[in-house]
Design a protein around this motif. Structure first.
Motif, PDB file in Angstrom:
ATOM      1  N   ARG A   9       0.905  -0.940   0.044  1.00  0.00           N
ATOM      2  CA  ARG A   9      -0.202  -0.304   0.271  1.00  0.00           C
ATOM      3  C   ARG A   9       1.084   1.698   0.007  1.00  0.00           C
ATOM      4  NH1 ARG A   9      -3.168  -0.450   4.657  1.00  0.00           N
ATOM      5  NH2 ARG A   9      -2.471   0.971   5.739  1.00  0.00           N
ATOM      6  N   LEU A  59       3.805   3.987  -0.515  1.00  0.00           N
ATOM      7  CA  LEU A  59       3.511   4.865  -1.442  1.00  0.00           C
ATOM      8  C   LEU A  59       5.186   5.276  -2.160  1.00  0.00           C
ATOM      9  CD1 LEU A  59       0.786   7.180  -1.637  1.00  0.00           C
ATOM     10  CD2 LEU A  59       1.107   5.750  -3.609  1.00  0.00           C
ATOM     11  N   LYS A 101      -2.668  11.814   9.427  1.00  0.00           N
ATOM     12  CA  LYS A 101      -3.420  12.841   8.567  1.00  0.00           C
ATOM     13  C   LYS A 101      -2.778  12.461   7.407  1.00  0.00           C
ATOM     14  CE  LYS A 101      -4.941  16.659   9.730  1.00  0.00           C
ATOM     15  NZ  LYS A 101      -5.171  18.507  10.669  1.00  0.00           N
ATOM     16  N   PRO A 156      -1.229   9.900   2.259  1.00  0.00           N
ATOM     17  CA  PRO A 156      -2.067   9.685   0.963  1.00  0.00           C
ATOM     18  C   PRO A 156      -2.920   8.092   1.578  1.00  0.00           C
ATOM     19  CG  PRO A 156       0.004  10.649   0.399  1.00  0.00           C
ATOM     20  CD  PRO A 156      -0.045  10.047   1.141  1.00  0.00           C
ATOM     21  N   VAL A 157      -2.053   7.045   1.620  1.00  0.00           N
ATOM     22  CA  VAL A 157      -2.657   5.783   1.672  1.00  0.00           C
ATOM     23  C   VAL A 157      -2.925   5.059   3.054  1.00  0.00           C
ATOM     24  CG1 VAL A 157      -1.781   5.434  -0.739  1.00  0.00           C
ATOM     25  CG2 VAL A 157      -0.182   4.806   1.148  1.00  0.00           C
ATOM     26  N   ASN A 158      -2.774   6.327   3.858  1.00  0.00           N
ATOM     27  CA  ASN A 158      -3.659   5.488   4.961  1.00  0.00           C
ATOM     28  C   ASN A 158      -2.636   4.607   6.093  1.00  0.00           C
ATOM     29  OD1 ASN A 158      -6.511   4.053   7.029  1.00  0.00           O
ATOM     30  ND2 ASN A 158      -5.298   5.908   7.466  1.00  0.00           N
ATOM     31  N   ASP A 197      -1.022   3.752   9.012  1.00  0.00           N
ATOM     32  CA  ASP A 197      -1.446   4.796  10.846  1.00  0.00           C
ATOM     33  C   ASP A 197      -0.527   3.733  11.593  1.00  0.00           C
ATOM     34  OD1 ASP A 197      -2.354   5.035  13.118  1.00  0.00           O
ATOM     35  OD2 ASP A 197      -4.599   5.408  12.038  1.00  0.00           O
ATOM     36  N   GLU A 252      -2.104   1.046  13.916  1.00  0.00           N
ATOM     37  CA  GLU A 252      -2.336  -0.100  13.505  1.00  0.00           C
ATOM     38  C   GLU A 252      -1.023  -0.470  13.466  1.00  0.00           C
ATOM     39  OE1 GLU A 252      -5.579  -0.205  10.309  1.00  0.00           O
ATOM     40  OE2 GLU A 252      -3.382   1.235   9.940  1.00  0.00           O
ATOM     41  N   ALA A 302     -10.904   2.807   5.518  1.00  0.00           N
ATOM     42  CA  ALA A 302      -9.391   3.851   6.077  1.00  0.00           C
ATOM     43  C   ALA A 302     -10.057   3.481   7.894  1.00  0.00           C
ATOM     44  CB  ALA A 302      -8.879   4.926   5.857  1.00  0.00           C
ATOM     45  N   SER A 303      -7.611   3.713   8.671  1.00  0.00           N
ATOM     46  CA  SER A 303      -8.156   3.265  10.058  1.00  0.00           C
ATOM     47  C   SER A 303      -8.519   4.924  10.532  1.00  0.00           C
ATOM     48  CB  SER A 303      -7.144   4.163  10.479  1.00  0.00           C
ATOM     49  OG  SER A 303      -5.988   5.310  10.319  1.00  0.00           O
ATOM     50  N   ARG A 332      -8.445   3.222   2.078  1.00  0.00           N
ATOM     51  CA  ARG A 332      -7.623   3.246   1.818  1.00  0.00           C
ATOM     52  C   ARG A 332      -7.333   1.962   0.819  1.00  0.00           C
ATOM     53  NH1 ARG A 332      -5.149   1.705   7.522  1.00  0.00           N
ATOM     54  NH2 ARG A 332      -5.967  -0.484   7.541  1.00  0.00           N
ATOM     55  N   PRO A 333      -6.264   2.359   0.272  1.00  0.00           N
ATOM     56  CA  PRO A 333      -6.171   0.636  -0.766  1.00  0.00           C
ATOM     57  C   PRO A 333      -6.179  -0.445  -0.269  1.00  0.00           C
ATOM     58  CG  PRO A 333      -4.734   3.149  -1.445  1.00  0.00           C
ATOM     59  CD  PRO A 333      -5.123   3.240  -0.243  1.00  0.00           C
ATOM     60  N   PHE A 336      -5.121  -4.379  -0.472  1.00  0.00           N
ATOM     61  CA  PHE A 336      -4.531  -5.577  -1.641  1.00  0.00           C
ATOM     62  C   PHE A 336      -5.410  -7.176  -0.723  1.00  0.00           C
ATOM     63  CE2 PHE A 336      -1.276  -4.306  -3.882  1.00  0.00           C
ATOM     64  CZ  PHE A 336      -0.843  -3.444  -4.239  1.00  0.00           C
ATOM     65  N   HIS A 391      -8.278   7.153  -4.688  1.00  0.00           N
ATOM     66  CA  HIS A 391      -6.920   6.618  -4.979  1.00  0.00           C
ATOM     67  C   HIS A 391      -7.664   5.907  -6.729  1.00  0.00           C
ATOM     68  CE1 HIS A 391      -7.494   5.884  -0.592  1.00  0.00           C
ATOM     69  NE2 HIS A 391      -5.843   6.897  -0.476  1.00  0.00           N
ATOM     70  N   TYR A 425      -0.863   0.819  -8.492  1.00  0.00           N
ATOM     71  CA  TYR A 425       0.278  -0.480  -7.432  1.00  0.00           C
ATOM     72  C   TYR A 425       0.819  -1.577  -9.081  1.00  0.00           C
ATOM     73  CZ  TYR A 425      -0.859   1.821  -3.561  1.00  0.00           C
ATOM     74  OH  TYR A 425      -1.409   2.770  -2.569  1.00  0.00           O
ATOM     75  N   TRP A 458      -8.535  12.365   5.809  1.00  0.00           N
ATOM     76  CA  TRP A 458      -7.550  10.895   7.004  1.00  0.00           C
ATOM     77  C   TRP A 458      -9.237  11.514   7.594  1.00  0.00           C
ATOM     78  CZ3 TRP A 458      -7.368  11.280  12.164  1.00  0.00           C
ATOM     79  CH2 TRP A 458      -7.155   9.669  12.794  1.00  0.00           C
ATOM     80  N   ASN A 459      -9.857  11.270   7.894  1.00  0.00           N
ATOM     81  CA  ASN A 459     -11.107  11.536   8.922  1.00  0.00           C
ATOM     82  C   ASN A 459     -12.111  13.037   8.213  1.00  0.00           C
ATOM     83  OD1 ASN A 459     -11.934  10.418  11.527  1.00  0.00           O
ATOM     84  ND2 ASN A 459     -10.875  13.055  12.454  1.00  0.00           N
ATOM     85  N   ILE A 509       3.038   8.543  -6.079  1.00  0.00           N
ATOM     86  CA  ILE A 509       1.061   8.617  -6.310  1.00  0.00           C
ATOM     87  C   ILE A 509       1.001   8.786  -7.888  1.00  0.00           C
ATOM     88  CG2 ILE A 509      -0.194  10.414  -6.263  1.00  0.00           C
ATOM     89  CD1 ILE A 509      -1.650   9.477  -4.000  1.00  0.00           C
ATOM     90  N   ALA A 529      -2.433  14.135  -3.040  1.00  0.00           N
ATOM     91  CA  ALA A 529      -1.768  13.546  -2.213  1.00  0.00           C
ATOM     92  C   ALA A 529      -0.787  14.959  -1.264  1.00  0.00           C
ATOM     93  CB  ALA A 529      -0.574  12.702  -2.273  1.00  0.00           C
TER      94      ALA A 529
END
Lengths: 331, 288, 277
Positions: free
Chosen positions: A220, A222, A307, A310-312, A314, A317, B31-32, B38-39, B41, B59, B64, B114-115, B187, B239
């Motif tokens: 994921r 980048l 924040k 771009p692809v979170n 985190d 996590e 996403a979180s 979010r991407p 796989f 995205h 990818y 995000w958020n 990206i 981005a």
């Protein structure tokens, strides 16, 4: 004894400081809040969440000249860059101030980094407590707090009638104006950011270096450098020479471990050739190598990387995943 | 979450993984923040339950595919993303038989961070003219919504009308903020050079200084390398952590390419981008 | 700021250059300041940064022996922009020297041991002072086996010294190349294969190895096969470096910095965090 500054007095004080110092403070630029040198106190944004970039750039600038080379009649002379003026950074969040304290560890370790050391010695940090915890914040899990005064010279905490002023250093004390009055009230209860349990992450990582987790995460990622450049503790840099019409300078700029050229040596060999190995380096350095070397995790919980990614990707996590992975394999 | 599309994507992904048609499925998951996408796989059947589709799926996952050349992958693409597939096919970066394209008939994506999720469609969606992907193997369909048919380049026209000095001032301010994090490049599905000019040492095109001059060199060259190749997904601008309006540059060139060559990148995989071809009859303007 | 600023190199002058191979030059360098020259102390395995002002700086092992002569010697292979500029320097030209940096081969600890020294290509550079130091104090060590590999006979870096090495007591020099030429009567074989054939005993022995990553990778496997333990295998790592001060962070391997904690490591110290080539 704490002091109290009304908002007006605070603004007046800042204007006064401008005579002797370069004052760097949060300023609104389009949708961003950036630390910038100000010329008038009223330029300051006092109601920001946190700045887009941490204040580290005033200690370790995105780009700076280390020295220049002078050549006269076959004689070569190296002229080191100097720090010109005293600076005051206003509005530093406690987490970011801790970030500077963490950068100090490698950069002030002997032999210390001359320009960084010089800027550090000549800079006063005026902190600003956080009134609220943002969703990305987790500073209390990383050794700081929304009202932590440990790493600043002066900490301001906003209350209804103005700002409570806590002075923690001599450097800070010397700058205080007479207009601030004594304050005997209590400090407001700080907001509570999210907790991120971290206690088992170091032992967990030791066993997970070759785990497929990293490759999957790298799927994921980048491999841009946003996370490193918005991070208050990332300090990696690149050094190059510039030669322009006889003027030669040695320059350093930020670089990040995510860039493919970061570890590639002349001739092409790259010990971290795969994306997975570079992403892994980021987290191993922050969560294992740095603590092994300096006893602290290289993260302050500001949440900027969360924040801005771009692809979170985190970090919270990841900290969680690693501990769970290890718990699972240990069971 | 768009249940209708999500279900079709999950079913398709399950089938592809179960039959062994693909090694993995590149799609979206939550996403979180619990709010945006979010991407993601999916390599195992269980992973397919995480796949989602909704208006936060901004995205462009085609990027990818460049990392997965050795194995057949399925990828979820919106109509706008599908243009990048054609670009990469045309430039022989991916092989058609190595990709299973799960197209979605998109109803537009919103501005997200995000958020954060806005209620309004992204600007590019407001003038989108592609009801469905230009290339796909399976199409997850839904009722198309009515699109706004607006002017394509109002901001570009406005910029063009400004005097050079104020345009320069504007861009210097923007480029002055660039921190050279290269998120715009990383990206971008059109940016895949094994060694980017920005990192080449010999010859040295652009140095390491994070400062206006070299930032400008970086950004203008990046844009020019994408002339006739940028498919307008605008992920670079999304981005950018420093809010540099990169789409103004990319779309300015898109507009020029349309006016000069009647060409729009990615509509087919056969037509060569104008800068990848040379015809003898082309007027260069510097013959004499 | 002078010494206060660890990024400022010492100024130095090229005394002479020797073409060792088609792409390796030996640079003999004299520090300009006599006081610094007198106090510049180093040990085999340590390195210094050389600056070609205007092109940049890169790290090189110091291949001379301390106190042997005032000049510092570096074997520089032309491979990138900085090394190209260093190759262009002529006697009398100014360059910069920053160092010495890093740890060194703990040769005192190896007293009485049999030494196996394995070098490939320019990887022989940091091993040269080790060999010369051992020969200088020959009685302090057991048998010395040197295996030196290169692409072609012309690429064997320290040819002028082979005679001396070969004639030293209890010393065996084994040369091997990937590709011979009409004058080459020696081995044409890969270093790991030569090692396997010679099969030195691990008893009371230390193996020091330096060369391209792929050579190291396969040679390590052979050493382990012969029974060498991780703490008997010593290597010197090449890494991209920009500061030498443990600050720029790119030479980080595990919790170690190659520039400060290395470049000399036992396999035991680093195997856990080495990425496979």
């Amino acid at each position: 004894m704490n002091l109290l500054a009304s908002k007006d007095n605070l603004i007046r004080w800042l204007d006064l400081l401008l005579h002797e110092h370069v004052v760097i403070a949060p300023v609104r630029v389009q949708g961003l809040t950036l630390f910038q040198p100000i010329s008038k106190a009223e330029e300051v944004d006092l109601d920001f969440d946190n700045t887009t970039l941490p204040p580290k750039g005033w200690f370790l600038p995105p780009t700076e000249t280390l020295f220049s080379v002078q050549r006269n009649d076959g004689q070569t002379k190296l002229v080191p860059a100097m720090v010109e003026r005293d600076a005051l950074i206003f509005g530093v969040r406690p987490c970011d101030a801790r970030g500077i304290a963490l950068m100090d560890k490698p950069l002030l370790q002997e032999p210390s980094d001359a320009l960084y050391r010089e800027r550090h010695a000549r800079t006063v940090l005026v902190g600003l407590s956080c009134r609220q915890a943002r969703p990305e914040c987790f500073c209390t899990s990383m050794g700081s707090a929304p009202n932590d005064a440990s790493y600043v010279d002066i900490l301001l905490t906003e209350i209804e009638v103005g700002y409570i002023v806590q002075v923690t250093s001599k450097k800070g004390k010397m700058l205080l104006p007479e207009s601030f009055t004594e304050y005997e009230g209590v400090l407001p209860t700080p907001p509570e950011p999210r907790a991120v349990p971290i206690k088992d992450v170091m032992p967990a990582m030791k066993g997970l270096f070759d785990d497929t987790y990293w490759e999957r995460l790298a799927d994921r990622c980048l491999h841009c450098s946003i996370c490193a450049y918005v991070c208050p503790t990332c300090y990696c840099f690149d050094v190059r020479d510039y030669s322009d019409r006889g003027n030669i300078e040695r320059v350093r700029s930020w670089e990040s471990c995510q860039s493919s050229g970061f570890t590639r040596i002349a001739g092409g060999y790259n010990p971290r050739a795969t994306k997975g190995s570079r992403l892994k380096q980021r987290f191993y350095h922050k969560l294992l190598y740095f603590p092994e070397q300096f006893q602290d995790i290289a993260c302050v919980g500001c949440g900027r990387c969360i924040k801005a990614c771009p692809v979170n990707i985190d970090i919270r996590e990841i900290i969680d995943d690693l501990q769970q992975l290890e718990a699972k394999s240990g069971a | 979450m768009n249940l209708e599309l999500t279900q079709q994507i999950r079913d398709q992904a399950r089938g592809l993984l179960k039959s062994g048609t693909v090694k993995g499925v590149i799609g979206y998951e939550r996403a979180s923040d619990g709010l945006t996408a979010r991407p993601f796989f999916a390599y195992e059947l269980t992973g397919t339950d995480q796949l989602i589709f909704d208006e936060t799926c901004s995205h462009n996952l085609v990027k990818y595919l460049l990392d997965k050349k050795g194995e057949k992958m399925a990828v979820v693409v919106k109509p706008c993303d599908s243009l990048a597939i054609n670009l990469l096919l045309n430039e022989e970066q991916i092989k058609r038989e190595m990709v299973f394209i799960i197209g979605v008939s998109c109803t537009g994506v919103v501005e997200t961070a995000w958020n954060q999720k806005s209620q309004t469609l992204q600007a590019r969606c407001q003038t989108c003219r592609l009801p469905k992907p230009v290339v796909y193997d399976f199409l997850a369909e839904q009722e198309p919504i009515r699109r706004l048919e607006g002017e394509l380049y109002p901001d570009i026209l406005e910029m063009e009308a400004k005097p050079i000095a104020s345009r320069r001032e504007f861009w210097h301010e923007q480029f002055g903020r660039c921190i050279r994090c290269y998120a715009c490049r990383q990206i971008c599905p059109g940016c895949y050079c094994p060694e980017c000019f920005a990192e080449q040492l010999s010859p040295l095109w652009v140095g390491i200084r994070i400062a206006l001059g070299e930032n400008e060199l970086w950004q203008t060259n990046r844009t020019l390398h994408l002339a006739g190749r940028c498919t307008g997904c605008n992920e670079c601008e999304r981005a950018c952590p420093m809010d540099i309006p990169l789409s103004l540059l990319n779309r300015k060139l898109e507009k020029e390419m349309e006016e000069l060559f009647s060409f729009r990148a990615g509509l087919t995989s056969e037509e060569q981008p104008p800068f990848a071809t040379f015809r003898k009859e082309e007027k260069l303007g510097f013959e004499e | 700021m002078g010494l206060e600023n660890p990024f400022l190199p010492y100024l130095a002058t090229i005394k002479s250059t020797v073409e060792l191979t088609p792409d390796v030059k030996l640079l003999r360098v004299e520090l300009e300041d006599a006081a610094i020259r007198g106090s510049f102390d180093y040990k085999p395995g340590q390195f210094a940064f050389l600056s070609a002002f205007g092109e940049g700086e890169a790290p090189f092992g110091i291949v001379s022996l301390p106190r042997h002569q005032d000049d510092l010697e570096f074997a520089v292979r032309q491979i990138g922009t900085v090394t190209r500029a260093l190759h262009e320097l002529e006697p009398g030209d100014t360059l910069g020297v920053r160092g010495p940096f890093g740890n060194y081969f703990p040769l005192e600890d190896y007293a009485g041991k049999n030494m196996v020294i394995i070098g490939g290509g320019i990887g022989m550079a940091p091993l040269r002072p080790v060999i010369n130091k051992i020969l200088e104090q020959r009685d302090n060590y057991g048998n010395l086996l040197v295996i030196n590999g290169a692409r072609t006979p012309q690429d064997l870096v320290f040819r002028p010294e082979f005679q001396t090495w070969m004639e030293a007591p209890r010393t065996q020099l084994e040369l091997t190349v990937d590709r011979g030429d009409e004058h080459w009567g020696g081995r044409v074989a890969l270093v790991p294969d030569v090692l396997r054939e010679l099969a030195p005993s691990p008893d009371n022995a230390i193996a020091i190895i330096c060369g391209p990553p792929i050579m190291i990778h396969f040679t390590l496997a052979v050493l382990k096969g012969l029974g060498f333990k991780d703490d008997q295998i010593v290597t010197t790592l090449e890494a991209k470096m920009k500061c030498g001060l443990g600050k720029c962070a790119r030479c980080n391997v595990g919790d170690k910095y190659v520039c400060q904690d290395g470049p000399v490591f036992t396999l035991e110290q680093i195997s856990q965090f080495l990425e496979q080539p």
